[in-house]
Design an enzyme around this catalytic site. Structure first.
Site, mmCIF file in Angstrom:
data_model
loop_
_atom_site.group_PDB
_atom_site.id
_atom_site.type_symbol
_atom_site.label_atom_id
_atom_site.label_comp_id
_atom_site.label_asym_id
_atom_site.label_seq_id
_atom_site.Cartn_x
_atom_site.Cartn_y
_atom_site.Cartn_z
ATOM 1 N N GLY A 13 -93.467 75.485 -38.992
ATOM 2 C CA GLY A 13 -92.341 76.000 -39.771
ATOM 3 C C GLY A 13 -91.008 75.712 -39.106
ATOM 4 N N SER A 15 -88.617 73.564 -40.262
ATOM 5 C CA SER A 15 -87.632 72.933 -41.156
ATOM 6 C C SER A 15 -86.425 73.815 -41.443
ATOM 7 C CB SER A 15 -88.308 72.571 -42.484
ATOM 8 O OG SER A 15 -89.010 73.686 -43.002
ATOM 9 N N ASP A 64 -99.753 72.404 -44.001
ATOM 10 C CA ASP A 64 -99.827 73.811 -44.393
ATOM 11 C C ASP A 64 -100.615 74.554 -43.318
ATOM 12 O OD1 ASP A 64 -100.369 76.282 -45.481
ATOM 13 O OD2 ASP A 64 -100.746 75.511 -47.506
ATOM 14 N N ASN A 91 -94.819 79.696 -35.576
ATOM 15 C CA ASN A 91 -93.632 80.345 -36.163
ATOM 16 C C ASN A 91 -93.704 80.490 -37.681
ATOM 17 O OD1 ASN A 91 -90.559 80.968 -36.326
ATOM 18 N ND2 ASN A 91 -90.799 79.114 -37.569
ATOM 19 N N TYR A 156 -97.118 92.223 -44.793
ATOM 20 C CA TYR A 156 -96.379 91.516 -43.727
ATOM 21 C C TYR A 156 -96.576 92.221 -42.375
ATOM 22 C CZ TYR A 156 -92.313 89.347 -41.414
ATOM 23 O OH TYR A 156 -91.473 88.668 -40.552
ATOM 24 N N ALA A 158 -98.970 94.204 -41.436
ATOM 25 C CA ALA A 158 -100.353 94.061 -40.964
ATOM 26 C C ALA A 158 -100.562 92.676 -40.354
ATOM 27 C CB ALA A 158 -101.325 94.285 -42.124
HETATM 28 P P1 NAP Z 1 -87.670 81.045 -43.188
HETATM 29 O O1 NAP Z 1 -86.215 80.816 -43.005
HETATM 30 O O2 NAP Z 1 -88.171 81.513 -44.493
HETATM 31 O O3 NAP Z 1 -88.458 79.724 -42.722
HETATM 32 C C1 NAP Z 1 -89.863 79.698 -42.774
HETATM 33 C C2 NAP Z 1 -90.393 78.408 -42.208
HETATM 34 O O4 NAP Z 1 -91.829 78.481 -42.245
HETATM 35 C C3 NAP Z 1 -89.975 77.177 -43.014
HETATM 36 O O5 NAP Z 1 -89.827 76.109 -42.118
HETATM 37 C C4 NAP Z 1 -91.193 76.964 -43.924
HETATM 38 O O6 NAP Z 1 -91.377 75.618 -44.352
HETATM 39 C C5 NAP Z 1 -92.311 77.339 -42.979
HETATM 40 N N1 NAP Z 1 -93.539 77.671 -43.674
HETATM 41 C C6 NAP Z 1 -93.752 78.633 -44.606
HETATM 42 N N2 NAP Z 1 -95.018 78.619 -45.003
HETATM 43 C C7 NAP Z 1 -95.634 77.615 -44.324
HETATM 44 C C8 NAP Z 1 -96.950 77.088 -44.286
HETATM 45 N N3 NAP Z 1 -97.920 77.590 -45.054
HETATM 46 N N4 NAP Z 1 -97.208 76.066 -43.447
HETATM 47 C C9 NAP Z 1 -96.250 75.542 -42.677
HETATM 48 N N5 NAP Z 1 -94.992 75.998 -42.657
HETATM 49 C C10 NAP Z 1 -94.681 77.014 -43.484
HETATM 50 O O7 NAP Z 1 -88.200 82.153 -42.140
HETATM 51 P P2 NAP Z 1 -87.559 82.660 -40.758
HETATM 52 O O8 NAP Z 1 -86.720 83.836 -41.056
HETATM 53 O O9 NAP Z 1 -87.001 81.534 -39.972
HETATM 54 O O10 NAP Z 1 -88.881 83.219 -40.037
HETATM 55 C C11 NAP Z 1 -89.608 82.446 -39.100
HETATM 56 C C12 NAP Z 1 -90.683 83.341 -38.475
HETATM 57 O O11 NAP Z 1 -90.060 84.473 -37.852
HETATM 58 C C13 NAP Z 1 -91.657 83.917 -39.505
HETATM 59 O O12 NAP Z 1 -92.947 83.998 -38.945
HETATM 60 C C14 NAP Z 1 -91.112 85.303 -39.760
HETATM 61 O O13 NAP Z 1 -92.106 86.199 -40.220
HETATM 62 C C15 NAP Z 1 -90.619 85.663 -38.375
HETATM 63 N N6 NAP Z 1 -89.604 86.718 -38.364
HETATM 64 C C16 NAP Z 1 -88.416 86.555 -39.031
HETATM 65 C C17 NAP Z 1 -87.484 87.587 -38.997
HETATM 66 C C18 NAP Z 1 -86.160 87.470 -39.690
HETATM 67 O O14 NAP Z 1 -85.428 88.475 -39.714
HETATM 68 N N7 NAP Z 1 -85.770 86.325 -40.234
HETATM 69 C C19 NAP Z 1 -87.770 88.762 -38.312
HETATM 70 C C20 NAP Z 1 -88.993 88.899 -37.661
HETATM 71 C C21 NAP Z 1 -89.904 87.867 -37.678
HETATM 72 P P3 NAP Z 1 -90.687 75.084 -45.729
HETATM 73 O O15 NAP Z 1 -89.222 74.958 -45.392
HETATM 74 O O16 NAP Z 1 -91.321 73.785 -46.020
HETATM 75 O O17 NAP Z 1 -90.943 76.138 -46.768
#
Ligand code: NAP
Length: 248
Positions: A13, A15, A64, A91, A156, A158
Site C-alpha cells: 500500500g 501508492s 492485492d 501497511n 477495523y 478487531a
Molecule cells: P490510504 O490513504 O487509504 O492508503 C491505503 C493504501 O493501501 C493505498 O496505497 C492502497 O492502494 C493500499 N491498499 C488498499 N487495499 C489494498 C490491497 N488489498 N492490497 C494492496 N494495497 C492495498 O490509507 P492510510 O491512511 O495511508 O493508511 C495506511 C495504513 O495505516 C492502513 O493500514 C491504516 O489502517 C493505517 N492507519 C491509518 C491511520 C490514519 O489516520 N490515516 C491511523 C491508524 C492506522 P490503492 O491506492 O491502489 O487503493
C-alpha cells in the site's frame, strides 16, 4: 550515508497516504524499495518517476495483499529483482465503518482480509529469506483503535488488534533468528482515509489530541525508518504509538 543503505524493503500500500510517505523516506535513506498498490497505478508510477535518478532501487508492483497467491508472487518478484528482503512494512489497509447493528458480513470480511489476512500472507513469504539471512525487520501497521476500540469500527479495530497479537507472536517465534517484528499504532493521520470524516468529527478528534493536530504521513514514516534501521536492533515485539499523545 543513509540509515537504510543496502537494505531491501517491501512496503504494501505504497501508492498513497502513509505508505507513500514510507516509500519516499526509505528511498531517501538508501533502501531499495518494492512497493505495492491495489488500483492506483498512476499514483504509483508518479512515485517511481520521482526517483528517476535511482530507478534501479525502486519498483511498484500491483498486488492485492489480501490474496495469498499474489503475496507469494510479490515476494518472488522482489527476490528476483533485488536478491532478498530485509524489511517488510505491512501497511495496506482499508476501513468500512458502520455500527454493529448495520455491519454486513461483507464489511466484516472485507476489512479482515485486507487488514489482517494480508499481514499473514506477506509475512509468510518473507520469513524464509529473512531466516536464511538471519536478519529481518517486520513492521505491521496497527492503529490506536486496535488498542482502545472505537464505536463504529468493530471490524477495523478487531483487525488492528489482531495485528498486535500477530506481531508479538512472530517476535517471539523468530527472535532467535535475529528477525524483529513490531506494530506501529498511528493515531489520526491526515490521509485520504481520514479525509472521509466530516468536519465536525475532525474537529472533535483534533480537540481530543494533546498535540492538537492530526499527524502527517511523515510522522509515521519516521518511526518506520527507525524500526527498519539498525538503530532499533534491540526493539521487538512492541506496539509503538505515533499519536500526538492520544494513547496515553
Ligand atoms: P490510504 O490513504 O487509504 O492508503 C491505503 C493504501 O493501501 C493505498 O496505497 C492502497 O492502494 C493500499 N491498499 C488498499 N487495499 C489494498 C490491497 N488489498 N492490497 C494492496 N494495497 C492495498 O490509507 P492510510 O491512511 O495511508 O493508511 C495506511 C495504513 O495505516 C492502513 O493500514 C491504516 O489502517 C493505517 N492507519 C491509518 C491511520 C490514519 O489516520 N490515516 C491511523 C491508524 C492506522 P490503492 O491506492 O491502489 O487503493
Amino acid at each position: 550515508m543513509g540509515l537504510l543503505d543496502g537494505k531491501i524493503a517491501i512496503i504494501t500500500g505504497g501508492s498513497r497516504g502513509i505508505g507513500a510517505a514510507i516509500v519516499r523516506k526509505f528511498m531517501n535513506e538508501g533502501a531499495s524499495v518494492a512497493f505495492t498498490y491495489r488500483s492506483s497505478s498512476a499514483k504509483a508510477d508518479a512515485i517511481v518517476a520521482e526517483f528517476a535518478d535511482s530507478a534501479d532501487r525502486i519498483i511498484a508492483i500491483q498486488s492485492d495483499a489480501s490474496k495469498y497467491d499474489e503475496a507469494e508472487s510479490l515476494v518472488n518478484q522482489v527476490i528476483e529483482k533485488f536478491g532478498t528482503v530485509h524489511i517488510l512494512v505491512n501497511n495496506a489497509g482499508i476501513t468500512k465503518d458502520t455500527l454493529m447493528l448495520r455491519m454486513s458480513e461483507e464489511q466484516w470480511d472485507g476489512v479482515m482480509e485486507v487488514n489482517l489476512k494480508s499481514v499473514f500472507n506477506v509475512t509468510k513469504h518473507v520469513i524464509k529469506p529473512m531466516m536464511k539471512n538471519r536478519l529481518g525487520s517486520i513492521i505491521n501497521m496497527s492503529s490506536v483503535v486496535g488498542v482502545f476500540g472505537n464505536a463504529g469500527q468493530a471490524n477495523y479495530a478487531a483487525s488492528k488488534a489482531g495485528i498486535i497479537g500477530f506481531s508479538k507472536s512472530i517476535a517471539k517465534e523468530v527472535g532467535s533468528r535475529n528477525i524483529r517484528c513490531n506494530a506501529v499504532a498511528p493515531g489520526f493521520i491526515a490521509t485520504e482515509m481520514t479525509d472521509e470524516l466530516d468536519e465536525s468529527t475532525k474537529k472533535a478528534y483534533t480537540d481530543s489530541i494533546p498535540l492538537k493536530r492530526f499527524g502527517q504521513g511523515d510522522d509515521v514514516a519516521n518511526m518506520c525508518v527507525f524500526l527498519g534501521s539498525d538503530l532499533s536492533s534491540y526493539i521487538s515485539g512492541q506496539v509503538l504509538s505515533v499519536c500526538g499523545a492520544m494513547n496515553t
